[in-house]
Motif scaffolding. Structure first.
Motif, PDB file in Angstrom:
ATOM      1  N   LEU A  69    -122.494 -56.090  44.842  1.00 13.25           N
ATOM      2  CA  LEU A  69    -122.549 -57.361  44.111  1.00 13.25           C
ATOM      3  C   LEU A  69    -121.275 -57.515  43.289  1.00 13.25           C
ATOM      4  N   ARG A  70    -120.544 -58.604  43.537  1.00 11.94           N
ATOM      5  CA  ARG A  70    -119.446 -58.917  42.633  1.00 11.94           C
ATOM      6  C   ARG A  70    -119.917 -60.010  41.681  1.00 11.94           C
ATOM      7  N   ALA A  71    -119.222 -60.156  40.574  1.00 11.99           N
ATOM      8  CA  ALA A  71    -119.707 -61.009  39.489  1.00 11.99           C
ATOM      9  C   ALA A  71    -119.932 -62.448  39.930  1.00 11.99           C
ATOM     10  N   SER A  72    -119.160 -62.935  40.900  1.00  7.60           N
ATOM     11  CA  SER A  72    -119.239 -64.343  41.271  1.00  7.60           C
ATOM     12  C   SER A  72    -120.491 -64.697  42.066  1.00  7.60           C
ATOM     13  N   VAL A  73    -121.256 -63.714  42.553  1.00  5.49           N
ATOM     14  CA  VAL A  73    -122.416 -64.034  43.387  1.00  5.49           C
ATOM     15  C   VAL A  73    -123.737 -63.899  42.639  1.00  5.49           C
ATOM     16  N   THR A  74    -123.703 -63.651  41.339  1.00  5.79           N
ATOM     17  CA  THR A  74    -124.935 -63.571  40.558  1.00  5.79           C
ATOM     18  C   THR A  74    -124.786 -64.359  39.261  1.00  5.79           C
ATOM     19  N   GLU A  75    -125.925 -64.759  38.714  1.00 12.42           N
ATOM     20  CA  GLU A  75    -125.958 -65.400  37.400  1.00 12.42           C
ATOM     21  C   GLU A  75    -127.292 -65.089  36.728  1.00 12.42           C
ATOM     22  N   PRO A  76    -127.357 -65.072  35.379  1.00  5.74           N
ATOM     23  CA  PRO A  76    -126.249 -65.214  34.429  1.00  5.74           C
ATOM     24  C   PRO A  76    -125.324 -64.000  34.456  1.00  5.74           C
ATOM     25  N   ALA A  77    -124.165 -64.162  33.901  1.00  7.76           N
ATOM     26  CA  ALA A  77    -123.148 -63.118  33.931  1.00  7.76           C
ATOM     27  C   ALA A  77    -123.618 -61.877  33.185  1.00  7.76           C
ATOM     28  N   GLY A  78    -123.258 -60.723  33.734  1.00  8.52           N
ATOM     29  CA  GLY A  78    -123.482 -59.464  33.050  1.00  8.52           C
ATOM     30  C   GLY A  78    -124.878 -58.895  33.144  1.00  8.52           C
ATOM     31  N   VAL A  79    -125.762 -59.510  33.936  1.00  6.44           N
ATOM     32  CA  VAL A  79    -127.139 -59.017  34.020  1.00  6.44           C
ATOM     33  C   VAL A  79    -127.350 -58.127  35.239  1.00  6.44           C
ATOM     34  N   ALA A  80    -126.845 -58.538  36.389  1.00  3.92           N
ATOM     35  CA  ALA A  80    -127.065 -57.782  37.631  1.00  3.92           C
ATOM     36  C   ALA A  80    -126.280 -56.480  37.630  1.00  3.92           C
ATOM     37  N   ALA A  81    -126.794 -55.484  38.321  1.00  7.89           N
ATOM     38  CA  ALA A  81    -126.071 -54.233  38.517  1.00  7.89           C
ATOM     39  C   ALA A  81    -124.940 -54.454  39.520  1.00  7.89           C
ATOM     40  N   ASP A  82    -124.217 -53.381  39.835  1.00  5.57           N
ATOM     41  CA  ASP A  82    -123.095 -53.489  40.766  1.00  5.57           C
ATOM     42  C   ASP A  82    -123.544 -53.555  42.226  1.00  5.57           C
ATOM     43  N   ALA A  83    -124.800 -53.214  42.493  1.00  7.49           N
ATOM     44  CA  ALA A  83    -125.282 -53.193  43.876  1.00  7.49           C
ATOM     45  C   ALA A  83    -126.797 -53.286  43.891  1.00  7.49           C
ATOM     46  N   VAL A  84    -127.320 -53.730  45.034  1.00  5.89           N
ATOM     47  CA  VAL A  84    -128.756 -53.688  45.302  1.00  5.89           C
ATOM     48  C   VAL A  84    -129.005 -52.505  46.226  1.00  5.89           C
ATOM     49  N   ALA A  85    -129.754 -51.533  45.748  1.00  2.63           N
ATOM     50  CA  ALA A  85    -130.028 -50.341  46.545  1.00  2.63           C
ATOM     51  C   ALA A  85    -131.109 -50.636  47.587  1.00  2.63           C
ATOM     52  N   LEU A  86    -130.891 -50.141  48.794  1.00  8.38           N
ATOM     53  CA  LEU A  86    -131.869 -50.247  49.882  1.00  8.38           C
ATOM     54  C   LEU A  86    -132.215 -48.826  50.310  1.00  8.38           C
ATOM     55  N   SER A  87    -133.196 -48.250  49.633  1.00 11.14           N
ATOM     56  CA  SER A  87    -133.521 -46.850  49.895  1.00 11.14           C
ATOM     57  C   SER A  87    -134.068 -46.639  51.295  1.00 11.14           C
ATOM     58  N   ASP A  88    -134.714 -47.644  51.846  1.00 13.38           N
ATOM     59  CA  ASP A  88    -135.252 -47.571  53.209  1.00 13.38           C
ATOM     60  C   ASP A  88    -134.488 -48.539  54.098  1.00 13.38           C
ATOM     61  N   LEU A  89    -133.172 -48.337  54.168  1.00 10.17           N
ATOM     62  CA  LEU A  89    -132.274 -49.300  54.799  1.00 10.17           C
ATOM     63  C   LEU A  89    -132.703 -49.674  56.199  1.00 10.17           C
ATOM     64  N   ALA A  90    -132.976 -48.703  57.055  1.00  7.45           N
ATOM     65  CA  ALA A  90    -133.263 -49.002  58.457  1.00  7.45           C
ATOM     66  C   ALA A  90    -134.517 -49.859  58.609  1.00  7.45           C
ATOM     67  N   ASP A  91    -135.484 -49.677  57.706  1.00  6.71           N
ATOM     68  CA  ASP A  91    -136.752 -50.399  57.818  1.00  6.71           C
ATOM     69  C   ASP A  91    -136.658 -51.835  57.316  1.00  6.71           C
ATOM     70  N   ARG A  92    -135.621 -52.156  56.572  1.00 16.30           N
ATOM     71  CA  ARG A  92    -135.508 -53.498  55.993  1.00 16.30           C
ATOM     72  C   ARG A  92    -135.033 -54.534  57.009  1.00 16.30           C
ATOM     73  N   TRP A  93    -134.314 -54.091  58.040  1.00 14.68           N
ATOM     74  CA  TRP A  93    -133.654 -55.001  58.958  1.00 14.68           C
ATOM     75  C   TRP A  93    -134.441 -55.178  60.250  1.00 14.68           C
ATOM     76  N   ARG A  94    -134.264 -56.335  60.884  1.00 15.64           N
ATOM     77  CA  ARG A  94    -134.706 -56.519  62.264  1.00 15.64           C
ATOM     78  C   ARG A  94    -133.525 -56.147  63.157  1.00 15.64           C
ATOM     79  N   HIS A  95    -133.746 -55.139  63.995  1.00 12.21           N
ATOM     80  CA  HIS A  95    -132.662 -54.596  64.805  1.00 12.21           C
ATOM     81  C   HIS A  95    -132.639 -55.240  66.188  1.00 12.21           C
ATOM     82  N   HIS A  96    -131.464 -55.712  66.589  1.00 15.06           N
ATOM     83  CA  HIS A  96    -131.265 -56.273  67.922  1.00 15.06           C
ATOM     84  C   HIS A  96    -130.172 -55.451  68.593  1.00 15.06           C
ATOM     85  N   GLY A  97    -130.583 -54.285  69.083  1.00 17.93           N
ATOM     86  CA  GLY A  97    -129.628 -53.342  69.626  1.00 17.93           C
ATOM     87  C   GLY A  97    -128.864 -53.869  70.821  1.00 17.93           C
ATOM     88  N   ASP A  98    -129.470 -54.771  71.598  1.00 13.86           N
ATOM     89  CA  ASP A  98    -128.773 -55.313  72.762  1.00 13.86           C
ATOM     90  C   ASP A  98    -127.584 -56.179  72.343  1.00 13.86           C
TER      91      ASP A  98
END
Length: 232
Positions: A69-98
């Protein structure tokens, strides 16, 4: 369409203004320090009234990761952390391996932001500029201008928003960029300019960057990505 250098620079500048906040850095946190596959780019796409985050599937097959996350993509300023953690990354996405593409509906991302007391302030690549089958079919063996918006990997691990002006062509039936890109560019959107229905230039998002192969990068093209996004 092959543009002159000044026009390429003008288009790249306009893309940064219109879609810079659609581009997000993504990182596989289980990757080793020397493993470039751990750093990539994702982007927001809106079609049929729904928003999704798109990237290369190769970046999402891990146990853990994060969306920067960079500052320009969140509001209000100074509240969001530097990143959104995805501890279960593979399970969050719909995979289209083809296709080599992963799709993440953004509902959970907006819920996460609300729970942390901030909001997303983003842009999206709209369906109106996503290349359809006819636009992809017009890409031939003659190289044309391609503009890539991505988060590169800077000194100390910084992820600056960058623009690369490259060439795109069809080689052996595959639409591909004709040069290898720096670390962090896999998953990024690729834009080209083609003649529109009235004969004038029209901007198109051709697809996204897949991992390098044979001195360049094949693209997952939007005529096929759109079907993946619309899949249940």
């Amino acid at each position: 369409m092959l543009l002159d250098p000044d026009t390429e620079n003008d288009v790249a500048y306009e893309l940064c203004q219109l879609l810079g906040r659609a581009i997000l850095p993504i990182r596989r946190t289980d990757a080793g320090a020397a493993d470039d596959r751990g750093e990539g780019t994702a982007f927001l796409f809106t079609g049929q009234g729904r928003e999704h985050l798109l990237t290369a599937d190769a970046l999402t097959r891990a146990g853990a990761g994060e969306i920067g996350l960079r500052a320009s993509v969140t509001e209000p300023a100074g509240v969001a952390a530097d990143a959104v953690a995805l501890s279960d990354l593979a399970d969050r996405w719909r995979h289209h391996g083809d296709l080599g593409v992963a799709v993440l509906p953004t509902v959970a991302l907006h819920e996460h932001a609300a729970g942390e007391g901030w909001r997303w302030r983003t842009q999206q690549v709209p369906d109106a500029i996503a290349a359809d089958r006819d636009a992809i079919a017009r890409i031939g063996a003659e190289p044309g201008s391609a503009i890539v918006l991505a988060h590169g990997v800077g000194a100390g691990g910084d992820r600056p928003l960058e623009v690369a002006i490259e060439r795109v062509a069809r080689v052996g039936g595959v639409v591909r960029l004709m040069a290898e890109l720096p670390a962090g560019y896999v998953g990024a959107p690729v834009f080209g300019v083609q003649a529109d229905g009235e004969g004038g230039p029209g901007l198109r998002c051709l697809g996204l960057v897949l991992p390098a192969r044979d001195g360049g990068h094949p693209l997952a093209t939007f005529d096929r990505i759109r079907a993946a996004v619309d899949a249940p």
